[in-house]
Each structure stands twice: as C-alpha cells, then as structure tokens.
Scaffold this motif. Structure first.
Motif, mmCIF file in Angstrom:
data_model
loop_
_atom_site.group_PDB
_atom_site.id
_atom_site.type_symbol
_atom_site.label_atom_id
_atom_site.label_comp_id
_atom_site.label_asym_id
_atom_site.label_seq_id
_atom_site.Cartn_x
_atom_site.Cartn_y
_atom_site.Cartn_z
ATOM 1 N N SER A 15 0.837 -1.210 0.000
ATOM 2 C CA SER A 15 0.000 0.000 0.000
ATOM 3 C C SER A 15 0.868 1.255 0.000
ATOM 4 O O SER A 15 2.055 1.212 0.346
ATOM 5 C CB SER A 15 -0.886 0.020 1.245
ATOM 6 N N THR A 41 0.535 3.644 2.069
ATOM 7 C CA THR A 41 0.871 3.874 3.487
ATOM 8 C C THR A 41 2.141 3.124 3.869
ATOM 9 O O THR A 41 3.048 3.689 4.506
ATOM 10 C CB THR A 41 -0.307 3.445 4.393
ATOM 11 N N HIS A 61 5.719 4.783 4.771
ATOM 12 C CA HIS A 61 6.332 4.496 6.066
ATOM 13 C C HIS A 61 7.811 4.172 5.875
ATOM 14 O O HIS A 61 8.681 4.682 6.599
ATOM 15 C CB HIS A 61 5.612 3.322 6.747
ATOM 16 N N SER A 68 9.631 7.374 4.845
ATOM 17 C CA SER A 68 9.642 8.412 5.894
ATOM 18 C C SER A 68 10.797 8.245 6.874
ATOM 19 O O SER A 68 11.172 9.195 7.563
ATOM 20 C CB SER A 68 8.318 8.392 6.664
ATOM 21 N N ALA A 87 -2.637 9.751 1.946
ATOM 22 C CA ALA A 87 -2.197 8.665 2.842
ATOM 23 C C ALA A 87 -0.703 8.793 3.119
ATOM 24 O O ALA A 87 -0.241 8.622 4.260
ATOM 25 C CB ALA A 87 -2.515 7.305 2.223
ATOM 26 N N ALA A 88 0.066 9.122 2.085
ATOM 27 C CA ALA A 88 1.517 9.297 2.250
ATOM 28 C C ALA A 88 1.811 10.495 3.151
ATOM 29 O O ALA A 88 2.685 10.443 4.031
ATOM 30 C CB ALA A 88 2.183 9.490 0.890
ATOM 31 N N THR A 97 0.012 11.800 5.545
ATOM 32 C CA THR A 97 -0.283 11.478 6.950
ATOM 33 C C THR A 97 0.924 10.798 7.595
ATOM 34 O O THR A 97 1.315 11.130 8.724
ATOM 35 C CB THR A 97 -1.517 10.551 7.036
ATOM 36 N N VAL A 98 1.529 9.861 6.863
ATOM 37 C CA VAL A 98 2.697 9.121 7.376
ATOM 38 C C VAL A 98 3.899 10.058 7.529
ATOM 39 O O VAL A 98 4.596 10.038 8.558
ATOM 40 C CB VAL A 98 3.047 7.945 6.433
#
Length: 447
Positions: free
Chosen positions: A183, A185, A189, A192, A210-211, A213-214
């Motif tokens: 995914s 996300t 992660h 990041s 979504a990216a 948020t991470v």
C-alpha cells in the motif's frame, strides 16, 4: 598510465564488486553508519539535501543542483539508476566521476574496511557507489550534495547520511511493492524513515493524502517541521517539446514567466516542489538569488525524461517504468502533441505492474510495438507484453506489433510513422540504456 588502461582497470574493479542487492535481506544501515564514522564522516564536510519518493527524484534533484550551480556553489549529485555507465550516478557540477578518481577513492576506503574486519565483498555495488560518492565529494571540496535514495528509504544505503540540512519527498506512489509494501501507506512508512532530527522536511503541495499522513507523523516524531506550499498555483504559459514557461504563486513565493528546460506536465509539479525547497533554503540564509534560480531552471537538462532523440519523424524517449510515471507521461504527451498519432515502443521488466501501465497507455496509442529489455533476469518477453496488451484491449483498437530488440522496434516504428506521427520509447531505464548503446543521444555530450 594511459586512459584506456585506467578504463580497463575501472571496468575490472566494478566487475569484481558484489552485485547482490543486499538491502532486501536485512537492515544494513547500521553497518554503513559505522563505516561512515570510520571514514571520518565525510558527509559532515558539505551541506546535504536527501531526496526520497517514487517518481520525480531525478528531475527534482537536477533542478535543485542546477540552481545551486548557477549561484556558484560546487554541487555533487548521487542519483540512480544510470542509463549507460554507472559513473553517471556520481557527478560534480555535471561531470561524472572519472575512472581514475573512482579507483583512487575505492582504494582509500578498502584499508578502513580491513581495519573493521570487513572485506570489499561484504559491501554491495550500490553501497560501494554511495560510500565512494561521499568520500569523493569530500575530496572534491563540494559545497552541496544532492543525494537520492535508491530504493525506499529505511533500509537504503543513503540512510547512513548523518544530518541532511533538507529532506525532500517527491511523489509517493505504488512501485517495488514486493520490497516496500503493498500500500501507499506502507511505502510512505519505509520512505519516511530517512527523516532525522534537525532537518527540515519539504514535500509536494499535492502529495498523496495517505503518504502525507505518514510523513507528518514521522516529522512530528523527529521534532522537525514538514513544509508544503499552500495555495500553490502553477500556470503553464507555453509548453513545447523543448521546455515550458510557467507562472507560479503560493504563500511562499511568486514567480512570473519562469523558463524550465525540462518537458512535460509532471515536471511542472516537480517545479513547485523545487521552488518550495528553494524558499526553505533562503529562510535558512542560504544565498540563492532570483537570477540564479531563473538561470538554473532554464539550463537544467535530464537524460531519459521526454528527451528528443529525432525530429523527423519525431522520436521521444522517457524512462517511465511504473503506473504513476506512465500516467504522467501519457498525460504530458497528449498535452504536448494533441493532434499526433502516437506510436509507442515499450519494453518492461516482469516485476513491474505492466498491466496497469498498458491500461493507461493503450487508449493513447495508434500503434504499440513491444520489445524485450536487455535484462535477462527481469525482462518481460516482448511477445508476453503484446499478449497482455491484446487481452486488455482498447476501444481505439491500436495495432500491436512485436520486435526482438530496441533497434528492430525503432525501425518498425519509423516504417509505421506518417508526417502526423510521434514515436515514444518508454517502459524502463534499461530501454533508455539500450538506446544510448545503439547510438541514440539519450545522454548529453558533456560527460
């Protein structure tokens, strides 16, 4: 010693390096950090900008490097993949590392490894390029290094960097799912994890939600700001196959009639990110004049990104190799060449999501010519790609043809071409490499 002998020595040395992709086995970053410490932390001798993301790292890095060079800074770039020669991955002010410098730097590092109880074979080829790059940059007395993560971020060799001044995230999308996660996300992660204390994080104004948020969560965890341009408006005043003229406004900057040497709508998105990074550097008191910014963007070039190979018939080459990249390419080509019949020459690797790439490409194709990239382990056979395209189908019913190799595919494409055609070669950087080896000018002359 003559240059032919040095070139031979370089090729022998590279041939002996461990070709394995060790990053997929386990976390090697702690080992690389120890090696960097034993090397005297070469990355502490210059400012570092660290880039990660799925698409746009090369373009963003090239624009930023060009701006810094136009200001008079000495700039090192570590980027991948190479199109034709692995030395492309290491450049200072646009010049590749010489075979002699590569050999000398390698032999500077080996005794340090020996003292640590390590052999040269304990380090993979990508890790070697990273270590050689950092030591060579120090020896070249550069001011800035623009360092692109190779794969992901968390376990990437470049995560051994000690303290980047700026950390930039380009577009995060689906690619390398088997390694990075299924995914966005999960992929975000992994990427990041290059965020470190005391850096400043910059990302696209329209980064995937979504990216984002991470990235925000990791930036908060490290106690550092994440900066995006707000109310970003990019207006393309003029767009041709030789570049664009763009007006850009946001809460951080206002630019009128910026000339951009790169082609394609996706480059305009990357431009917004670069200008955000530049605004942050200026806030950090880094000297970057408006004249240098304009000159750097005007002069920037990038091999294998909508590169014009020939004008009659028109042939463009682009290294798009995942669904997001292909979508951006198709959109750009349709905008640049609205009246043209498009002939696509495509070769892909079997571990890519080529079905989704084809679904994007087929409606924009009059003819699709498949070929097999020169990568025996990972290449998808041309016939299999053609079968997949035929099975997917498309209302416009493009002609689907199979060619053995890239030159045969281009010969076929030129036979199919009319005055109203454009030929686009894409699907993999391995295809770009083959073009260069066949004598097509994918790379600039100043190497």
């Amino acid at each position: 010693m003559d240059s032919a002998t040095i070139q031979q020595q370089y090729e022998t040395l590279v041939g002996q390096l461990n070709q394995a992709m060790l990053v997929t086995k386990h976390d090697r970053v702690p080992l690389l950090r120890r090696i960097m410490a034993h090397l005297g932390q070469p990355d502490r001798y210059f400012h570092v900008t660290h880039l990660a993301g799925t698409n746009g790292k090369g373009s963003t890095g090239a624009m930023l490097a060009s701006i810094l060079q136009a200001q008079g800074y000495r700039v090192g770039r570590f980027s991948s993949p190479a199109i034709n020669d692995d030395r492309e991955q290491l450049q200072v002010d646009g010049q590749w590392i010489s075979p002699a410098d590569f050999i000398d730097t390698y032999h500077e590092i080996v005794p340090v490894l020996t003292n640590m109880g390590l052999t040269p074979a304990a380090i993979s080829i990508f890790e070697w390029y990273f270590l050689i790059g950092m030591v060579w940059f120090r020896n070249q007395a550069i001011d800035w290094a623009i360092v692109e993560a190779g794969l992901g971020g968390q376990y990437d060799a470049t995560n051994a960097l000690a303290g980047p001044q700026l950390t930039i995230f380009t577009k995060i999308a689906l690619d390398h799912q088997k390694i990075l996660g299924k995914s966005i996300t999960a992929i975000a992660h992994n990427k990041s994890k290059i965020i470190k204390p005391k850096t400043q994080v910059v990302t696209l104004a329209d980064q995937d939600s979504a990216a984002l948020t991470v990235l925000k969560a990791e930036a908060d965890r490290q106690g550092v700001p994440l900066i995006q341009a707000k109310q970003l408006q990019l207006t393309v005043v003029q767009s041709t196959i030789d570049g664009s003229v763009v007006d850009v406004t946001s809460d951080l900057f206002t630019w009128s009639k910026l000339q951009l040497g790169l082609v394609g709508g996706y480059q305009v998105q990357n431009l917004g990110l670069v200008l955000t990074a530049v605004a942050v550097l200026q806030q950090q008191r880094v000297k970057l004049s408006n004249e240098a910014i304009r000159a750097g963007l005007r002069q920037v070039t990038l091999p294998g990104r909508l590169t014009v190979l020939q004008r009659q018939p028109l042939i463009l080459a682009d290294g798009a190799h995942n669904p997001d990249g292909m979508q951006a390419l198709v959109k750009s080509v349709q905008a640049l060449l609205p009246q043209r019949q498009l002939i696509w020459v495509v070769g892909v690797l079997r571990d890519k999501d080529y079905q989704t790439m084809l679904t994007t490409l087929l409606p924009a194709a009059t003819v699709l010519i498949t070929n097999t990239p020169a990568n025996p382990e990972r290449a998808l056979p041309a016939a299999q790609l053609a079968q997949t395209a035929t099975a997917l189908g498309s209302p416009n019913k493009p002609v689907i043809l199979v060619a053995t190799d890239i030159q045969a595919a281009l010969n076929l494409a030129q036979q199919e071409a009319t005055e109203n055609s454009a030929i686009i070669v894409t699907g993999s950087f391995y295809v770009m490499r083959e073009l260069q080896q066949q004598g097509w000018q994918v790379l600039p002359d100043d190497r």
